[in-house]
Design an enzyme around this catalytic site. Structure first.
Site, mmCIF file in Angstrom:
data_model
loop_
_atom_site.group_PDB
_atom_site.id
_atom_site.type_symbol
_atom_site.label_atom_id
_atom_site.label_comp_id
_atom_site.label_asym_id
_atom_site.label_seq_id
_atom_site.Cartn_x
_atom_site.Cartn_y
_atom_site.Cartn_z
ATOM 1 N N ASP A 8 35.351 -13.351 7.551
ATOM 2 C CA ASP A 8 35.009 -12.061 8.134
ATOM 3 C C ASP A 8 36.101 -11.718 9.144
ATOM 4 O O ASP A 8 37.116 -12.420 9.244
ATOM 5 C CB ASP A 8 33.605 -12.084 8.746
ATOM 6 C CG ASP A 8 33.467 -12.979 9.961
ATOM 7 O OD1 ASP A 8 34.465 -13.619 10.373
ATOM 8 O OD2 ASP A 8 32.358 -13.045 10.496
ATOM 9 N N CYS A 65 34.349 -17.873 9.540
ATOM 10 C CA CYS A 65 33.764 -16.787 10.327
ATOM 11 C C CYS A 65 33.813 -17.212 11.782
ATOM 12 O O CYS A 65 34.525 -18.156 12.123
ATOM 13 C CB CYS A 65 32.363 -16.409 9.845
ATOM 14 S SG CYS A 65 31.044 -17.593 10.188
ATOM 15 N N GLY A 66 33.093 -16.554 12.648
ATOM 16 C CA GLY A 66 33.138 -16.893 14.059
ATOM 17 C C GLY A 66 32.710 -18.317 14.340
ATOM 18 O O GLY A 66 33.409 -19.081 14.997
ATOM 19 N N THR A 67 31.538 -18.708 13.850
ATOM 20 C CA THR A 67 31.020 -20.058 14.081
ATOM 21 C C THR A 67 30.943 -20.901 12.809
ATOM 22 O O THR A 67 30.757 -22.107 12.888
ATOM 23 C CB THR A 67 29.598 -20.009 14.673
ATOM 24 O OG1 THR A 67 28.719 -19.409 13.716
ATOM 25 C CG2 THR A 67 29.568 -19.239 15.982
ATOM 26 N N GLY A 70 26.913 -18.398 10.002
ATOM 27 C CA GLY A 70 26.520 -17.271 9.155
ATOM 28 C C GLY A 70 27.088 -17.402 7.759
ATOM 29 O O GLY A 70 26.398 -17.150 6.763
ATOM 30 N N HIS A 98 28.989 -37.342 -0.166
ATOM 31 C CA HIS A 98 27.556 -37.627 -0.262
ATOM 32 C C HIS A 98 26.736 -36.473 -0.819
ATOM 33 O O HIS A 98 25.707 -36.712 -1.451
ATOM 34 C CB HIS A 98 26.992 -37.994 1.115
ATOM 35 C CG HIS A 98 27.467 -39.314 1.603
ATOM 36 N ND1 HIS A 98 26.894 -39.946 2.680
ATOM 37 C CD2 HIS A 98 28.464 -40.136 1.180
ATOM 38 C CE1 HIS A 98 27.513 -41.101 2.889
ATOM 39 N NE2 HIS A 98 28.472 -41.228 2.003
ATOM 40 N N ARG A 137 20.166 -37.570 -5.293
ATOM 41 C CA ARG A 137 19.819 -36.586 -4.265
ATOM 42 C C ARG A 137 20.411 -35.220 -4.570
ATOM 43 O O ARG A 137 19.740 -34.196 -4.384
ATOM 44 C CB ARG A 137 20.282 -37.094 -2.898
ATOM 45 C CG ARG A 137 19.491 -38.307 -2.452
ATOM 46 C CD ARG A 137 20.074 -38.965 -1.232
ATOM 47 N NE ARG A 137 19.400 -40.237 -0.990
ATOM 48 C CZ ARG A 137 19.999 -41.302 -0.495
ATOM 49 N NH1 ARG A 137 21.273 -41.261 -0.155
ATOM 50 N NH2 ARG A 137 19.313 -42.420 -0.314
#
Length: 148
Positions: A8, A65-67, A70, A98, A137
């Site tokens: 973004d 993105c920023g973090t 999102g 994993h 898994r």
């Protein structure tokens, strides 16, 4: 390896450094945007990254993105995607080894270009484990994905 990368507006500058690093490692890159700091909705970019991965056009994806949060949420909404936020080298490789993660998400407001390069190197070098426990898994995750 052929990779798809998207960002973004908060991640587009770091994305450029990541693309340069991926190419320096000898991999191909498909860049689906964004291409400047004009506001864009990360779910739209995540959808494009996911589509390239699930179609087989790219083996893995990277979202910036920023973090990273999102982007991870949005990418995981797409069938067949296992996305993870990775801000440390251990998670970057173990998520693949994993959990067979196929989209790594990073936060441009959390990490800088040097750490991003190390994360990408670790992510791209990792391979899904042949250990039966991990395979079982991930199969359960695929079943959950199919069931909705």
């Amino acid at each position: 390896m052929r990779l798809v990368i998207g960002s973004d507006h908060a991640g587009w500058m770091l994305k450029g450094a990541v693309i340069d690093h991926i190419r320096s490692l000898g991999h191909e890159v498909i860049d689906v945007g964004s291409y400047d700091d004009k506001p864009v909705d990360f779910p739209d970019i995540a959808r494009q990254v996911a589509a390239k991965v699930t179609s087989g056009e790219a083996e893995r994806g990277i979202m910036v993105c920023g973090t990273g949060v999102g982007a991870s949420i949005a990418a995981n909404k797409m069938k067949g995607i296992r996305a993870a936020v990775c801000h440390d080298i251990y998670s970057a490789h173990q998520s693949v080894e994993h959990d067979d993660v196929n989209v790594m998400c990073i936060g441009a407001q959390i990490i800088g270009p040097w750490l991003a390069q190390d994360l990408v190197t670790s992510y791209l070098a990792a391979e899904f484990s042949t250990d039966e426990d991990f395979r079982r898994r991930v199969e359960k995750l695929q079943q959950m994905d199919a069931e909705g």
